[in-house]
Motif scaffolding. Structure first.
Motif, short mmCIF file in Angstrom:
data_model
loop_
_atom_site.label_atom_id
_atom_site.label_comp_id
_atom_site.label_asym_id
_atom_site.label_seq_id
_atom_site.Cartn_x
_atom_site.Cartn_y
_atom_site.Cartn_z
N SER A 139 6.47 142.77 69.92
CA SER A 139 6.21 141.58 69.47
C SER A 139 7.06 140.46 70.15
CB SER A 139 6.01 141.27 68.15
OG SER A 139 7.43 141.42 67.63
N THR A 140 6.93 139.23 69.91
CA THR A 140 7.76 138.26 70.55
C THR A 140 8.90 138.03 69.90
OG1 THR A 140 6.49 136.70 69.23
CG2 THR A 140 6.05 136.76 71.75
N LYS A 141 8.95 138.83 68.53
CA LYS A 141 10.18 138.85 67.77
C LYS A 141 11.21 139.97 68.05
CE LYS A 141 8.35 136.74 63.69
NZ LYS A 141 8.44 136.54 62.05
N ASP A 142 10.96 140.74 69.24
CA ASP A 142 11.64 141.77 69.83
C ASP A 142 12.92 141.20 70.11
OD1 ASP A 142 9.90 143.82 68.75
OD2 ASP A 142 9.19 144.14 70.73
N LYS A 143 14.14 141.57 70.31
CA LYS A 143 15.49 140.92 70.38
C LYS A 143 15.30 140.60 72.11
CE LYS A 143 18.53 142.69 66.90
NZ LYS A 143 19.50 143.57 66.75
N ASP A 144 15.11 141.70 72.95
CA ASP A 144 14.87 141.51 74.40
C ASP A 144 13.89 140.40 74.81
OD1 ASP A 144 13.16 143.09 73.59
OD2 ASP A 144 12.92 144.04 75.45
N ILE A 145 12.72 140.14 74.18
CA ILE A 145 11.92 138.99 74.55
C ILE A 145 12.26 137.79 73.99
CG2 ILE A 145 9.37 138.53 74.20
CD1 ILE A 145 8.71 141.64 74.19
N LYS A 146 12.87 137.91 72.74
CA LYS A 146 13.07 136.57 72.02
C LYS A 146 14.17 135.97 72.67
CE LYS A 146 13.73 134.91 67.24
NZ LYS A 146 13.44 135.26 65.79
N ALA A 147 14.99 136.66 73.44
CA ALA A 147 16.17 136.27 74.09
C ALA A 147 15.56 135.27 75.43
CB ALA A 147 17.10 137.14 74.41
N GLN A 148 14.51 135.84 76.16
CA GLN A 148 13.83 134.98 77.22
C GLN A 148 13.72 133.60 76.82
OE1 GLN A 148 13.58 136.62 80.11
NE2 GLN A 148 14.23 138.59 79.31
N ALA A 149 13.80 132.85 77.78
CA ALA A 149 13.31 131.53 77.79
C ALA A 149 11.87 131.37 78.40
CB ALA A 149 14.27 130.40 78.53
N GLY A 150 11.20 130.44 77.90
CA GLY A 150 9.82 130.33 78.58
C GLY A 150 8.74 129.92 77.59
N THR A 151 7.38 129.77 77.98
CA THR A 151 6.22 129.48 77.08
C THR A 151 5.79 130.67 76.35
OG1 THR A 151 4.63 129.83 78.73
CG2 THR A 151 5.71 127.48 78.78
N LYS A 152 5.17 130.20 75.16
CA LYS A 152 4.61 131.34 74.39
C LYS A 152 3.61 132.25 75.29
CE LYS A 152 3.19 128.47 71.14
NZ LYS A 152 2.42 128.06 69.87
N SER A 153 3.06 131.52 76.46
CA SER A 153 2.08 132.47 77.14
C SER A 153 3.05 133.37 78.07
CB SER A 153 1.15 131.62 78.06
OG SER A 153 0.29 130.96 77.22
N GLU A 154 4.08 133.08 78.54
CA GLU A 154 5.05 133.98 79.23
C GLU A 154 5.47 134.88 78.49
OE1 GLU A 154 7.60 130.83 80.73
OE2 GLU A 154 6.34 130.28 82.43
N LYS A 155 6.04 134.60 77.35
CA LYS A 155 6.57 135.76 76.25
C LYS A 155 5.22 136.55 76.08
CE LYS A 155 10.37 133.17 74.37
NZ LYS A 155 11.05 132.57 73.21
N SER A 156 4.12 136.20 75.86
CA SER A 156 3.02 137.07 75.42
C SER A 156 2.81 138.18 76.72
CB SER A 156 1.67 136.30 75.51
OG SER A 156 1.98 135.55 74.19
N LYS A 157 3.04 137.66 77.88
CA LYS A 157 2.92 138.68 79.12
C LYS A 157 4.08 139.52 79.07
CE LYS A 157 1.68 138.24 83.69
NZ LYS A 157 1.09 137.51 84.90
N LEU A 158 5.31 139.04 78.75
CA LEU A 158 6.35 140.16 78.35
C LEU A 158 6.10 141.20 77.35
CD1 LEU A 158 9.45 137.75 78.45
CD2 LEU A 158 8.70 139.44 80.43
N VAL A 159 5.35 140.87 76.37
CA VAL A 159 4.92 141.55 75.33
C VAL A 159 3.96 142.75 75.61
CG1 VAL A 159 3.72 141.76 73.15
CG2 VAL A 159 5.30 139.97 73.33
N GLY A 160 3.10 142.35 76.69
CA GLY A 160 2.08 143.42 77.19
C GLY A 160 2.92 144.43 78.06
N ALA A 161 3.90 143.86 78.84
CA ALA A 161 4.69 144.84 79.55
C ALA A 161 5.46 145.63 78.74
CB ALA A 161 5.62 143.94 80.35
#
Length: 118
Positions: free
Chosen positions: A55-77
């Motif tokens: 999820s976007t609440k994971d520490k490594d994803i939450k630390a990233q800067a960017g829009t919600k859509s960009e973070k969603s792509k990171l969740v998929g990865a």
């Protein structure tokens, strides 16, 4: 959010769930989208267990800067990485009653780029 919208999404979600289910070889990639975050789970419906989650609440994803859509792509990865660690190559995509657009689509694209097949 209006009650009618929630009822409509729930109805669509039930309709989708009647048609698809996950197995241990091909789990269901379920998406939940809140206003601020997005969650993805790999679910084995045969045994009723969640195999992996991101999820976007994971520490490594939450630390990233960017829009919600960009973070969603990171969740998929991230969910694709966890799936490959578990030797899962193919999944059944469950959009959870949401339109295949925006953040839901970004999760799917991130998972595909990570090596998952739908």
């Amino acid at each position: 959010m209006s009650n009618a919208k929630v009822k409509r999404r729930t109805s669509i979600r039930r309709s989708i769930r009647q048609k698809i289910s996950g197995t241990s070889e091909k789990p269901r990639l379920a998406i939940f989208r809140s206003n601020t975050d997005i969650y993805a789970q790999l679910i084995d419906d045969a045994q009723g267990v969640t195999i992996a989650a991101a999820s976007t609440k994971d520490k490594d994803i939450k630390a990233q800067a960017g829009t919600k859509s960009e973070k969603s792509k990171l969740v998929g990865a991230a969910i694709a990485r966890k799936a490959t660690d578990l030797n899962v190559k193919a999944v059944v995509f469950d959009r959870g009653g949401y339109l295949y657009h925006g953040r839901v689509k970004a999760v799917a694209e991130g998972a595909r780029e990570g090596g998952l097949q739908f």
